[in-house]
Design a protein around this motif. Structure first.
Motif, mmCIF file in Angstrom:
data_model
loop_
_atom_site.group_PDB
_atom_site.id
_atom_site.type_symbol
_atom_site.label_atom_id
_atom_site.label_comp_id
_atom_site.label_asym_id
_atom_site.label_seq_id
_atom_site.Cartn_x
_atom_site.Cartn_y
_atom_site.Cartn_z
ATOM 1 N N VAL A 1 -3.260 -6.421 3.998
ATOM 2 C CA VAL A 1 -3.114 -4.968 3.947
ATOM 3 C C VAL A 1 -1.674 -4.571 3.617
ATOM 4 O O VAL A 1 -1.440 -3.664 2.794
ATOM 5 C CB VAL A 1 -3.552 -4.327 5.276
ATOM 6 N N LEU A 2 -0.693 -5.242 4.226
ATOM 7 C CA LEU A 2 0.694 -4.820 4.060
ATOM 8 C C LEU A 2 1.271 -5.206 2.708
ATOM 9 O O LEU A 2 1.879 -4.383 2.011
ATOM 10 C CB LEU A 2 1.558 -5.400 5.185
ATOM 11 N N THR A 3 1.125 -6.473 2.315
ATOM 12 C CA THR A 3 1.841 -6.941 1.120
ATOM 13 C C THR A 3 0.970 -7.695 0.135
ATOM 14 O O THR A 3 1.394 -7.889 -1.011
ATOM 15 C CB THR A 3 3.001 -7.867 1.535
ATOM 16 N N SER A 4 -0.205 -8.160 0.539
ATOM 17 C CA SER A 4 -1.054 -9.003 -0.325
ATOM 18 C C SER A 4 -0.277 -10.202 -0.878
ATOM 19 O O SER A 4 -0.449 -10.598 -2.031
ATOM 20 C CB SER A 4 -1.646 -8.171 -1.472
ATOM 21 N N GLY A 5 0.594 -10.749 -0.040
ATOM 22 C CA GLY A 5 1.351 -11.932 -0.428
ATOM 23 C C GLY A 5 2.622 -11.648 -1.191
ATOM 24 O O GLY A 5 3.432 -12.553 -1.405
#
Length: 315
Positions: free
Chosen positions: A253-257
């Motif tokens: 959700v936050l960065t997708s890697g």
């Protein structure tokens, strides 16, 4: 003729000697029946998937039901894959910072809420509250707060004339943001475990130390910390396993890697290979490698701390 010995009138018969044995059998059977649902659940949802993961690691799976035996091909590919090696290094760096930070913060909070002050119960509940909320919801709230320019944190800093960095768009700040959010989310849970360990320490020890004139630091060093070592061992072990294998929702959700794969931890890389690229065999090999790392870490922790006794010489 030889006289046949007669049993005393009050002695139990031979048949009564069988009763304890049959009772133990019934108790064992009842215990097995109570444990059967949990054992079945562990077998179906943990045991069989682990075996399947280990087996799939030796196959090339195309995602459409095609299986091709390639032996150690996936493992050879793994150690030649720069993205996998990058995710492994990122994960180890992440844990080196996260585990000590989570340990210290959780212990400090446990020592704080152990004290008697007004509304201490409410404070404990508020610190534990994130753990009863879905991790996806937690990640969405933090993403809203960390959004560039329009996020809550950027607006607060802007009110004081401070230019905020791109929290989730810059590699170093993205890693730091993930660490802060993870510690914030998990600290309440481990705080409660530490608090349980603290409450198991007899208060007589502290009363004697106070009579001897020991200060807070001396009391912590010579009483609290030694008696808290088994709890500390448990937290070190479980937090490492939990943080290495969990948190996928938060990362997704936050960065997708991203950005630039700076937050691609090994668990997220496994997800990518399996469910984005359909490389189930390769993902299974990485998963098996991750299990080996965790087993080595657990064995080393048991050996170095003597099962939580930390070389105290206790038997």
């Amino acid at each position: 003729m030889t006289a046949v010995a007669q049993a005393p009138a009050g002695a139990p018969s031979t048949t009564s000697g069988r009763r304890p044995t049959s009772r133990r059998r019934r108790e064992a059977l009842a215990a097995m029946l109570f444990l059967a649902p949990d054992m079945l659940g562990l077998l179906l949802f943990l045991g069989i998937p682990m075996v399947a993961c280990l087996v799939l690691g030796f196959f090339q799976v195309d995602g459409f039901g095609g299986y091709k035996w390639i032996g150690l091909g996936n493992y050879e590919r793994m150690f030649a894959d720069p993205l996998f090696l990058h995710s492994l290094r990122t994960t180890l760096l992440y844990l080196v910072i996260l585990i000590p930070g989570l340990f210290v913060v959780s212990l400090a909070l446990a020592l704080l809420v152990r004290q008697r002050f007004p509304l201490v119960g409410l404070v404990r509940s508020m610190l534990f509250a994130p753990n009863v909320v879905s991790l996806v919801v937690v990640a969405l709230v933090w993403k809203f707060m960390l959004t560039d320019q329009i996020g809550v944190i950027d607006r607060i800093l802007g009110f004081f004339g401070v230019t905020a960095p791109s929290w989730l768009g810059t590699p170093k700040w993205a890693v730091g943001s993930i660490l802060v959010v993870t510690i914030w989310f998990a600290m309440g849970y481990y705080m409660l475990i530490f608090l349980a360990g603290l409450q198991d320490i007899p208060r007589e020890y502290y009363e004697v130390a106070k009579l001897d004139g020991a200060g807070p630091w001396q009391t912590f060093r010579h009483i609290t910390w030694p008696l808290l070592k088994p709890t500390s061992f448990f937290i070190l072990l479980t937090s490492t396993v939990s943080m290495m294998t969990g948190g996928l929702d938060l990362l997704y959700v936050l960065t997708s890697g991203g950005p630039a794969n700076s937050t691609t931890l090994i668990i997220y890389y496994i997800y990518q290979q399996a469910f984005v690229y359909g490389e189930f065999g390769y993902a299974s090999a990485i998963g098996a490698f991750l299990v080996v790392i965790l087993l080595i870490w657990s064995a080393a922790l048991f050996a170095l701390t003597r099962g939580g006794r930390f070389g105290d010489g206790d038997k």
